[in-house]
Every structure is written in C-alpha cells, then in structure tokens.
Design a protein around this motif. Sequence first.
Motif, PDB file in Angstrom:
ATOM      1  N   ILE A 154       0.832  -1.348   0.102  1.00 46.64           N
ATOM      2  CA  ILE A 154       0.045  -0.194   0.022  1.00 46.64           C
ATOM      3  C   ILE A 154       0.875   1.224  -0.140  1.00 46.64           C
ATOM      4  N   MET A 155       0.531   2.156  -1.042  1.00 50.01           N
ATOM      5  CA  MET A 155       1.324   3.374  -1.025  1.00 50.01           C
ATOM      6  C   MET A 155       0.518   4.649  -0.839  1.00 50.01           C
ATOM      7  N   PRO A 156       0.604   5.118   0.437  1.00 46.57           N
ATOM      8  CA  PRO A 156      -0.226   6.451   0.619  1.00 46.57           C
ATOM      9  C   PRO A 156       0.458   7.661  -0.216  1.00 46.57           C
ATOM     10  N   LEU A 157      -0.155   8.692  -0.117  1.00 47.16           N
ATOM     11  CA  LEU A 157       0.163   9.578  -0.840  1.00 47.16           C
ATOM     12  C   LEU A 157       1.099  10.505  -0.162  1.00 47.16           C
ATOM     13  N   GLY A 158       1.045  10.595   1.241  1.00 47.23           N
ATOM     14  CA  GLY A 158       1.770  11.331   2.162  1.00 47.23           C
ATOM     15  C   GLY A 158       2.015  12.704   1.853  1.00 47.23           C
ATOM     16  N   TYR A 159       3.210  13.309   2.364  1.00 45.91           N
ATOM     17  CA  TYR A 159       3.269  14.744   2.408  1.00 45.91           C
ATOM     18  C   TYR A 159       4.454  15.150   1.416  1.00 45.91           C
ATOM     19  N   SER A 182     -19.217  20.738  -7.165  1.00 43.39           N
ATOM     20  CA  SER A 182     -18.112  21.315  -7.946  1.00 43.39           C
ATOM     21  C   SER A 182     -17.328  20.425  -8.334  1.00 43.39           C
ATOM     22  N   ALA A 183     -16.578  20.648  -9.432  1.00 41.40           N
ATOM     23  CA  ALA A 183     -15.624  19.777 -10.260  1.00 41.40           C
ATOM     24  C   ALA A 183     -14.182  19.925  -9.409  1.00 41.40           C
ATOM     25  N   PRO A 184     -13.505  18.965  -9.444  1.00 35.14           N
ATOM     26  CA  PRO A 184     -12.078  19.152  -8.477  1.00 35.14           C
ATOM     27  C   PRO A 184     -11.296  20.297  -9.134  1.00 35.14           C
ATOM     28  N   ASP A 185     -10.795  21.217  -8.097  1.00 34.45           N
ATOM     29  CA  ASP A 185      -9.822  22.116  -8.425  1.00 34.45           C
ATOM     30  C   ASP A 185      -8.633  22.124  -8.725  1.00 34.45           C
ATOM     31  N   ASP A 186      -7.564  23.081  -9.193  1.00 41.93           N
ATOM     32  CA  ASP A 186      -6.263  22.602  -9.444  1.00 41.93           C
ATOM     33  C   ASP A 186      -5.558  21.953  -8.452  1.00 41.93           C
ATOM     34  N   ASP A 187      -5.548  22.347  -7.000  1.00 41.85           N
ATOM     35  CA  ASP A 187      -4.763  21.582  -5.970  1.00 41.85           C
ATOM     36  C   ASP A 187      -5.219  20.065  -5.970  1.00 41.85           C
ATOM     37  N   ALA A 188      -6.458  19.894  -6.099  1.00 42.07           N
ATOM     38  CA  ALA A 188      -6.866  18.567  -5.934  1.00 42.07           C
ATOM     39  C   ALA A 188      -6.086  17.597  -7.266  1.00 42.07           C
ATOM     40  N   LEU A 189      -6.454  18.262  -8.210  1.00 41.57           N
ATOM     41  CA  LEU A 189      -5.689  17.745  -9.636  1.00 41.57           C
ATOM     42  C   LEU A 189      -4.175  17.333  -9.421  1.00 41.57           C
ATOM     43  N   VAL A 190      -3.428  18.694  -8.762  1.00 35.63           N
ATOM     44  CA  VAL A 190      -1.997  18.480  -8.575  1.00 35.63           C
ATOM     45  C   VAL A 190      -1.764  17.213  -7.691  1.00 35.63           C
ATOM     46  N   ALA A 191      -2.631  17.130  -6.587  1.00 35.76           N
ATOM     47  CA  ALA A 191      -2.509  16.302  -5.725  1.00 35.76           C
ATOM     48  C   ALA A 191      -2.552  14.766  -6.415  1.00 35.76           C
ATOM     49  N   ALA A 192      -3.567  14.657  -7.080  1.00 34.34           N
ATOM     50  CA  ALA A 192      -3.713  13.263  -7.931  1.00 34.34           C
ATOM     51  C   ALA A 192      -2.725  12.990  -8.770  1.00 34.34           C
ATOM     52  N   ARG A 193      -1.944  14.017  -9.390  1.00 34.20           N
ATOM     53  CA  ARG A 193      -0.961  14.052 -10.510  1.00 34.20           C
ATOM     54  C   ARG A 193       0.380  13.506  -9.523  1.00 34.20           C
ATOM     55  N   VAL A 194       0.617  14.006  -8.590  1.00 31.22           N
ATOM     56  CA  VAL A 194       1.671  13.585  -7.861  1.00 31.22           C
ATOM     57  C   VAL A 194       1.455  12.343  -7.343  1.00 31.22           C
ATOM     58  N   GLN A 195       0.434  11.700  -6.846  1.00 30.60           N
ATOM     59  CA  GLN A 195       0.019  10.530  -6.565  1.00 30.60           C
ATOM     60  C   GLN A 195       0.417   9.463  -7.661  1.00 30.60           C
ATOM     61  N   GLY A 196      -0.032   9.909  -8.842  1.00 34.51           N
ATOM     62  CA  GLY A 196       0.182   8.939  -9.859  1.00 34.51           C
ATOM     63  C   GLY A 196       1.709   8.922 -10.314  1.00 34.51           C
ATOM     64  N   ALA A 197       2.521  10.028 -10.226  1.00 39.24           N
ATOM     65  CA  ALA A 197       4.096  10.089 -10.397  1.00 39.24           C
ATOM     66  C   ALA A 197       4.577   9.037  -9.296  1.00 39.24           C
ATOM     67  N   ARG A 198       4.294   9.381  -7.999  1.00 37.51           N
ATOM     68  CA  ARG A 198       4.687   8.751  -6.762  1.00 37.51           C
ATOM     69  C   ARG A 198       4.409   7.103  -7.246  1.00 37.51           C
ATOM     70  N   LEU A 199       3.201   6.751  -7.644  1.00 41.64           N
ATOM     71  CA  LEU A 199       2.666   5.388  -7.787  1.00 41.64           C
ATOM     72  C   LEU A 199       3.719   4.955  -8.954  1.00 41.64           C
ATOM     73  N   ALA A 200       3.965   5.479 -10.232  1.00 42.04           N
ATOM     74  CA  ALA A 200       4.769   5.038 -11.207  1.00 42.04           C
ATOM     75  C   ALA A 200       6.226   4.676 -10.554  1.00 42.04           C
ATOM     76  N   GLN A 201       6.716   5.708  -9.761  1.00 42.47           N
ATOM     77  CA  GLN A 201       8.146   5.641  -9.309  1.00 42.47           C
ATOM     78  C   GLN A 201       8.555   4.592  -8.474  1.00 42.47           C
ATOM     79  N   VAL A 202       7.427   4.275  -7.572  1.00 38.25           N
ATOM     80  CA  VAL A 202       7.187   3.038  -6.486  1.00 38.25           C
ATOM     81  C   VAL A 202       7.213   1.779  -7.396  1.00 38.25           C
ATOM     82  N   ALA A 203       6.062   1.675  -8.144  1.00 37.40           N
ATOM     83  CA  ALA A 203       5.896   0.470  -9.036  1.00 37.40           C
ATOM     84  C   ALA A 203       7.136   0.216  -9.924  1.00 37.40           C
ATOM     85  N   ALA A 204       7.790   1.191 -10.301  1.00 31.25           N
ATOM     86  CA  ALA A 204       9.107   0.751 -11.263  1.00 31.25           C
ATOM     87  C   ALA A 204      10.176  -0.046 -10.423  1.00 31.25           C
TER      88      ALA A 204
END
Length: 208
Positions: A154-159, A182-204
């Motif tokens: 399990i990979m948390p997003l963390g800070y 309301s639809a996700p704002d920029d902050d929420a989308l950035v957090a999701a992008r960071v989570q995806g980047a981190r997931l890819a790094q750890v998965a690799a």
Amino acid sequence: MAEPNPRRSARPRIVVVFYSATGNVAALAEALGEGARGEGAEVRVRPVVERAPAEAIEGNRRWKEWVENNPYETTASLDDLEWADGIALGSPTRFGGAAEQLKAFLDTTGGLWAQGKLASKVGTSFTSASTEHGGLETTIAAMNNVYYHWGTLIMPLGYAADPSLMSSGNPYGASWVSKKSSAPDDDALVAARVQGARLAQVAAKIAD
Ligand SMILES: Cc1cc2nc3c(=O)[nH]c(=O)nc-3n(C[C@H](O)[C@H](O)[C@H](O)COP(=O)(O)O)c2cc1C
C-alpha cells in the motif's frame, strides 16, 4: 547476478480503476494517470461497469448526463489488474465507503487473489466526497483494505512527494471535497498527479 524478471516491463505499468457517477472521481483518475505518464509509465485509465438501475440514474440530472456522455469505451478487467505493476483505486465516498460498483468489480478478483497474482504489486487509492468530514479517509482506507488481502504493497500519498501537498493534500490519497457538486480544483488535480507520479516511481522499483 539475479536473472532478469520476465514480466518486468521497460516502463512501469499503471492501471487506474475507478467508479464515478458524476465525473469528479473520473477527473482525479485522469490526473493520476497523467502523473504516472509523466514518469514514463504505460497507463490504463478504466472505469468499472455501471450497475445502478436505470430509474436511479434517470432521477439524478448530473448522473444521467455522465452516463449519457461517458467518454470511456473500455471498462476495467481482470487482465488490467494482472498486467499492472501499480494499481490506483478510486471511488466517490458513499456513506463513508466505496461505491458498490467498484466493490462488485473487486469481488471478481478471487481467482487472481488465489493464484497470488496481485501480491507484490503497489496499490494506492483516491476519492471525492461532498463534505470535508463526510468520510474521505474511511473510503480510502476501505479501498486499501482490499490490498491487504491481495498482498499488495500500500502506497499512501503522504506529504513529502511535493511541497504543494502540505497545504492541499490528504496524506491518505488524493481527495476532492465537491461542495455544491463542483468539479475538482487545481490543487486536487495536482495532488492526484503527484500520487500518479509517485505510484509510477514506486511501481518501477518494485517491478524491477
Ligand atoms: C448514495 C450517495 C452517498 C453519498 N455519501 C456521501 C458521504 O458519505 N459523504 C460525503 O461527503 N459525500 C457523499 N456523497 C457525495 C459524493 O461522494 C460526491 O458527490 C462525490 O464527489 C461524487 O463523485 P463522482 O462525481 O465521481 O460520482 C454521496 C453521494 C451519493 C449519491
């Protein structure tokens, strides 16, 4: 020297499996996928099958619009889970837990589970709710419970992954509080992008 792992892809493989009734979780799913692609991952973003009765969908204008304009041609499959090195699960918060549509898909994974095929992959989760205290973390924790049973790491997003998470982030996973639908704002989308980047790094690293 260790033998090369035959299932190791040159690029990490990420699947984002989600349910969304009105598009908020879908927007987070796409952002998470973008973040993983930015790290060079092969990415599949896949909704699960809608199972709600037509009359329930019909009675909710935003839900009906989403179903009628659904941009996804391919839904999540067991093959997607087996293919992936890293898995992200996303669901709207529904009474403090995940939507049954996502759970129904997860409940078809018994065969993969029995063969140990989901063990030692990396998993993470994200959500959207309508209020801050409406169960964001309990929903993420409920999705993560499945990973314990699969043996998925399990990979948390963390800070720590990005300075923006200190103010916008939820360390459990990317989350959006959809006030007045309301639809996700920029902050929420950035957090999701960071989570995806981190997931890819750890998965690799795990896949190697
Ligand atoms: C049946 C149902 C139950 C819900 N339960 C909660 C809840 O427990 N807490 C909350 O804050 N929001 C709750 N919501 C609101 C959704 O989580 C929220 O609108 C979410 O952003 C929808 O995401 P989507 O656009 O991806 O479908 C609920 C919505 C529905 C339809």
